[in-house]
Design an enzyme around this catalytic site. Structure first.
Site, PDB file in Angstrom:
ATOM      1  N   GLU A  76     -58.232   6.160  72.355  1.00 20.04           N
ATOM      2  CA  GLU A  76     -58.820   7.490  72.108  1.00 20.04           C
ATOM      3  C   GLU A  76     -58.477   7.972  70.701  1.00 20.04           C
ATOM      4  OE1 GLU A  76     -58.073  10.372  75.229  1.00 20.04           O
ATOM      5  OE2 GLU A  76     -58.377  12.030  73.835  1.00 20.04           O
ATOM      6  N   LYS A 102     -52.679  15.604  81.153  1.00 16.05           N
ATOM      7  CA  LYS A 102     -53.394  14.439  80.588  1.00 16.05           C
ATOM      8  C   LYS A 102     -53.054  14.315  79.095  1.00 16.05           C
ATOM      9  CE  LYS A 102     -57.054  12.142  78.763  1.00 16.05           C
ATOM     10  NZ  LYS A 102     -57.348  11.935  77.353  1.00 16.05           N
ATOM     11  N   ASP A 136     -45.185  -0.279  82.779  1.00 16.77           N
ATOM     12  CA  ASP A 136     -46.249  -0.074  83.770  1.00 16.77           C
ATOM     13  C   ASP A 136     -46.693   1.396  83.759  1.00 16.77           C
ATOM     14  OD1 ASP A 136     -47.747   0.313  86.066  1.00 16.77           O
ATOM     15  OD2 ASP A 136     -46.442  -0.864  87.359  1.00 16.77           O
ATOM     16  N   HIS A 147     -61.081  16.665  66.282  1.00 18.36           N
ATOM     17  CA  HIS A 147     -61.838  15.580  66.912  1.00 18.36           C
ATOM     18  C   HIS A 147     -63.067  15.240  66.079  1.00 18.36           C
ATOM     19  CE1 HIS A 147     -60.306  14.181  70.663  1.00 18.36           C
ATOM     20  NE2 HIS A 147     -60.028  15.397  71.096  1.00 18.36           N
TER      21      HIS A 147
END
Ligand code: MEV
Length: 439
Positions: free
Chosen positions: A86, A282, A298, A395
């Site tokens: 991302e 997130k 992991d 962004h």
């Protein structure tokens, strides 16, 4: 030809046979076949390493491996390896790290590193009888796994707790052997599962033996022996702290104090509202996962645990917390991170080895603090953007840079586009039209 029935023996086919099957049965185009081939590693031995990590491997799936410099954690400088697809995440982490390095850096401490394992079983007899059997068997049970735990004990870990838990109020006849471990610098999943499977067998044998010897009524059936990825006592805390007056440079509209207040309220929203909390967390996992993946750990285990921890009081909330007190701003993240720096992919994956080297070959506890710092850095940058210019500003800059790269724009065209799109909406077609109109 489309696939008409299930295929047998697929796993026995070589990679090129699998690709041929894809071509024949699934109409894979020559372009796709070339794509698969181009993403194989040119060095056969390295490719073999990647192939063997998983099953039915026919190619590799790349994601960028980037660096976030200027992380000052407990007074030590780090450059963080981040594996993430991302855009903006690495830039956001780097930006926050640089800013905070001038304000004391990240402070971090590991509270504990306890891992959990469970033997789930069903017992049809009297609950008091199984308690008695357990009490009489405890030492034998512990001794039965001493050879499996010996090397971990030498490293300061091992099996540290073994209890019987009656769960029959939740499910008929259901009990657990609840175990706790410390696993030194290993994540410890294989170690824990090996110990648990041995314990389960021994427990069944001991219980049967005692039922027979004492003429008891009841049968014991082992259901599962498996570690739990929920590790609320394998916890790291990381925090940032500075005078609110130092936070004035992010947006001309807000003084440091006003910025800090806006920040605290935004985090408070994520503590109260689950829709916001999930997105907020997130953003934390953007940083956490990037370093966790880069170091061969992991990330699914860490994610599952982190989200359960975020909902530990029955409501899913923000994992981070901010406050202003006596003119000081404090931003904190507390999170369970069951990760390691030895064993598994951490030593098997060539890039994970390089990542750990970059970090100075940290212990598992040091890595927990570094990873948590990455999470808090990304969280800080995301909230900072949203309460000032908005998330799209940054962004869109990245998005524009990506489009300009795709269009092979010249340096002159790039700089003209950066000026032109400063206050305009970026889209592929708008940028393409702009470039086509440039000399
Ligand atoms: C995007 O990957 C992450 C953010 O949505 C996180 C947040 O909203 O806090 C920007």
């Amino acid at each position: 030809m489309a696939q008409q029935k299930a295929i047998s023996g697929f796993s026995k086919m070589s990679a090129s046979e699998k690709v041929r099957w894809l071509k024949e049965v699934h109409d894979l185009s020559p372009g796709d076949v070339k794509n698969l081939e181009q993403h194989l590693h040119p060095d056969e031995k390295t490719q073999q390493t990647y192939t063997e990590f998983s099953e039915n491997t026919i190619s590799n799936f790349f994601i960028p491996f980037g660096l976030a410099p200027n992380f000052l954690v407990n007074g030590k400088w780090y450059v963080l390896p981040m594996a993430i697809e991302e855009s903006s995440v690495v830039a956001a982490a780097s930006h926050a790290a640089k800013f905070w390095s001038a304000h004391g850096g990240f402070h971090a401490e590991v509270e504990d590193t306890v891992k959990v394992g469970q033997v789930h079983f069903f017992w049809t007899g009297d609950p008091r009888a199984i308690q008695d059997i357990f009490k009489r068997s405890l030492t034998t049970l512990q001794n039965s796994v001493s050879s499996e735990t010996e090397s971990m004990r030498k490293r300061g870990g091992g099996l540290i707790n073994l209890q019987l838990i009656n769960q029959t109020e939740n499910l008929d006849h259901y009990y657990q052997l609840h175990t706790e471990f410390r696993t030194a610098d290993a994540m410890g999943a294989n170690f824990i599962n090996t110990v648990l499977e041995k314990l389960a067998k021994e427990w069944k044998r001991l219980a049967q033996e005692q039922v027979g010897q004492n003429n008891l009524e009841g049968e014991l059936e082992i259901s599962m022996a498996i570690l739990s990825n929920y590790t609320p006592d394998c916890i790291v805390k990381v925090w940032l702290e500075t005078e609110t007056s130092h936070l004035g440079g992010f947006d001309a509209s807000y003084s440091g104090e006003a910025f800090a207040q806006r920040f605290v309220r935004a985090v408070e929203v994520a503590r109260q509202d689950t829709h916001r909390a999930v997105t907020h967390n997130k953003g934390i996992f953007n940083g956490l996962d990037s370093v966790i993946i880069a170091t061969g750990n992991d990330f699914r285990a860490v994610e599952a645990c982190g989200h359960a921890y975020a909902a530990r009081d029955g409501v899913y909330r923000s994992l981070s917390y901010a406050k202003v007190r006596n003119g000081k701003f404090r931003f904190e993240l507390k999170i369970p991170l069951a990760i390691g720096t030895v064993g598994g992919l951490t030593s098997g994956h060539p890039m994970a080895r390089t990542s750990l080297k970059l970090l100075g070959d940290p212990s598992a506890e040091e890595l927990m603090m570094i990873v948590a710092a990455a999470g808090l850095a990304n969280n800080f940058s995301a909230v900072r953007s949203m309460i000032t210019g908005g998330i799209q500003e940054g962004h869109m800059k990245m998005h524009l840079a990506n489009i300009l790269r795709q269009l092979d724009a010249t340096e002159k065209q790039k700089s003209a586009a950066l000026t032109f799109f400063k206050k305009r909406t970026v889209s592929y077609s708008a940028v393409k039209t702009f470039i086509s109109e440039q000399p």
